[in-house]
Scaffold this active site. Structure first.
Site, short mmCIF file in Angstrom:
data_model
loop_
_atom_site.label_atom_id
_atom_site.label_comp_id
_atom_site.label_asym_id
_atom_site.label_seq_id
_atom_site.Cartn_x
_atom_site.Cartn_y
_atom_site.Cartn_z
N HIS A 267 -13.71 10.50 15.52
CA HIS A 267 -14.20 10.16 16.86
C HIS A 267 -14.55 11.41 17.66
O HIS A 267 -14.50 11.41 18.89
CB HIS A 267 -13.16 9.33 17.62
CG HIS A 267 -12.64 8.15 16.85
ND1 HIS A 267 -13.35 6.98 16.70
CD2 HIS A 267 -11.49 8.00 16.14
CE1 HIS A 267 -12.66 6.15 15.95
NE2 HIS A 267 -11.54 6.74 15.58
N SER B 288 -37.18 29.98 17.76
CA SER B 288 -37.68 29.38 18.99
C SER B 288 -38.81 30.24 19.52
O SER B 288 -38.74 31.48 19.46
CB SER B 288 -36.56 29.27 20.03
OG SER B 288 -37.10 28.97 21.32
#
Length: 540
Positions: A243, A367
């Site tokens: 989780h 990038s």
């Protein structure tokens, strides 16, 4: 069916294809597992892959691209509608000999020629006597030396017939009309066949060859890469997350082993799909066969013929083979792809956490504006292509099992997209492999996370407390750890105060987040036994 399964009495094909990259045409062998034939074929007159317009005197560079003439561009790598045939051609071209229009045509030729040879071997069909060795060699040559020039000739005939399978029949008749022996029996090409007798076997052979020769090797490479990662990192402790929250530690190797085993199971499931074929005429009852030769056991002949091609026989059919096996095959590929998608996302997350660094390559840019970035583009590319592949394969799986009455034509155009689903799958596999090759484990980051997560020892402590009858162990550890900062000192202080046997207390005090990994190391190191790539890998 094992890898040695025959493609029929004429054996395997060595395709030669003309292709274009960078706008230029060149002759190129497309076979991935056979040496090229010592033959060459002249470029058909007027055949070009260069990007041009109808006005060949004006180049693309000299004209402004506009909606008025962009549709007149001939195909090249920059005008291909599918990125599989354009941008990604270098990674998907191995499928071209099998899953392209060229591949479909040449497998149709194989089936038609093999059927004529089969007729010559049936004693009751006296009108087609056994072929001489020279005639047999000539027929074999039609298959083995089938070229792009031959495929283009078929397409020219199709412009007149407006029927692709009939064009193959006419092409073979043209090729054999000058042969003194074969010309006497050329009307037995396509004897008692409906187009789907030819097509269904061609499609099955396309899938068989593409999966065995192209997809399986890359799938096995993926599984092997993960197996190596599992063994090499079997001992490297890692904080697990359930989780998204810190959970009992594992090892990096054991998590990689899980994916190797999961993928190997689905790879094996793919290999166990029986590729089916039919050869029973217009509606599956041998109507025309029995009208011409009522005393021949055509069911047995058809079964022998289909099996001679390395396929399994389906006796209960309409005009088409029902394609249920294709749905079964593609569903298995989808499951493989889903597992790989799960792996891609997990590794993407581990890169984000800093558990992996990515080996950089000189000149590459992460990038366009942030120079520091090294993006996990290979895993993202893999996910994107897996999603496209599964969309196409799911559509094919659901559609192909449905055909109105004894036949409708909707499957014909849909089947032409098999290469799209498999092509995007192949691209995704290669992208994942490229990403895996760049990974470098950052042990310092893994260790830091474990050092900051002493609360994960609440599980073993409360479990040992249960064994020795200490009341409310879970609740006591919950009070100690939940929502509170926990460190080595607080954990060990809690253990020291427990009324436990000295040995049990000693063992708990020795535990750290780094050592509390259970059987993870052993599971990771035993991964090869679980996947058994050497003895367990089968082909269609």
């Amino acid at each position: 069916m094992e890898s040695g399964a025959s493609l029929g009495v004429l054996g395997r094909i060595h395709p030669t294809c003309f292709t274009s990259r960078s706008g230029l045409c060149s002759q190129r062998d497309l076979s991935t597992s056979h040496p090229p034939l010592n033959v060459s074929y002249p470029m058909p007159k007027g055949f070009s892959c260069r990007a041009t317009t109808k006005d060949n005197s004006v180049s693309i560079a000299e004209r402004k691209m506009s909606l008025e003439y962009h549709s007149d561009l001939e195909m090249c790598s920059l005008t291909a509608l599918s990125p599989l045939d354009g941008r990604y051609w270098g990674k998907t071209k191995d499928l071209a000999p099998y899953m392209s229009e060229f591949g479909l045509i040449r497998f149709r030729v194989l089936v038609e020629v093999n059927w004529l040879v089969k007729l010559s071997q049936i004693p009751e069909v006296t009108e087609v006597p056994s072929f001489s060795e020279e005639a047999q060699t000539y027929l074999e040559g039609l298959v083995k030396e089938f070229s792009m020039s031959d495929a283009l000739s078929v397409k020219e005939i199709e412009k007149v017939t407006n029927h692709d399978v009939k064009a193959v029949e006419y092409f073979l008749k043209q090729k054999c009309q000058s042969h003194p022996e074969i010309s006497k029996v050329i009307e037995f090409f396509h004897f008692s066949c409906t187009s789907e007798d030819i097509n269904n076997l061609a499609h099955a052979l396309m899938l068989k060859e593409a999966v065995n020769k192209v997809l399986f090797p890359v799938m096995d490479e993926l599984i092997e890469a993960l197996s190596i990662m599992a063994k090499e990192n079997a001992h490297i402790a890692m904080l697990a997350r359930t989780h998204g929250q810190p959970a009992s530690p594992t090892t990096l190797g054991k998590e990689m082993a899980i994916f190797a085993v999961r993928l190997s199971r689905e790879r094996q499931a793919i290999s166990q799909v029986a590729l089916l074929g039919k050869f029973a005429g217009a509606v599956g009852n041998y109507n025309a066969h029995l009208a011409a030769y009522p005393d021949i056991n055509w069911h047995r002949i058809a079964e022998d013929f289909v099996k001679s091609l390395g396929l399994s026989f389906n006796p209960y059919v309409t005009q088409i083979e029902s394609h249920d096996y294709i749905a079964r095959l593609f569903h298995a590929v989808i499951r493989f792809n889903n597992i790989l998608m799960d792996f891609n996302w997990d590794v993407w997350g581990y890169i984000s956490l800093g558990y992996f660094k990515q080996i950089t390559k000189a000149g590459e840019i992460g990038s366009s504006t942030m120079p520091h970035k090294v993006n996990p583009i290979d895993f993202e590319n893999s996910v994107g292509n897996l999603e496209v592949a599964n969309g196409v394969l799911s559509c094919l799986s659901m559609k192909l099992s449905i055909s109105r009455w004894q036949r409708d034509l909707t499957d014909s155009t849909v089947l032409r997209n098999m290469g799209v689903g498999l092509g995007n799958s192949l691209l995704a596999y290669k992208s994942a492999l490229q990403g895996i090759a760049k990974l470098q484990v950052n042990e310092a980051c893994l260790s830091k996370d474990l050092d900051q997560s002493w609360e994960v020892l609440a599980e073993p402590i409360q479990t040992v407390m249960r064994r020795y009858g200490i009341p409310e162990p879970y609740e006591k550890l919950k009070e100690l750890t939940r929502g509170r900062a926990v460190n080595k000192e607080s954990i060990q202080e809690f253990i020291e105060e427990l009324e436990l046997p000295e040995e049990a207390k000693y063992n708990l005090l020795k535990l750290t987040p780094h050592t509390y990994v259970g059987a993870a190391v052993e599971l990771a190191r035993a991964v090869d036994v679980a996947i058994d790539l050497v003895n367990g890998s089968k082909v269609l």
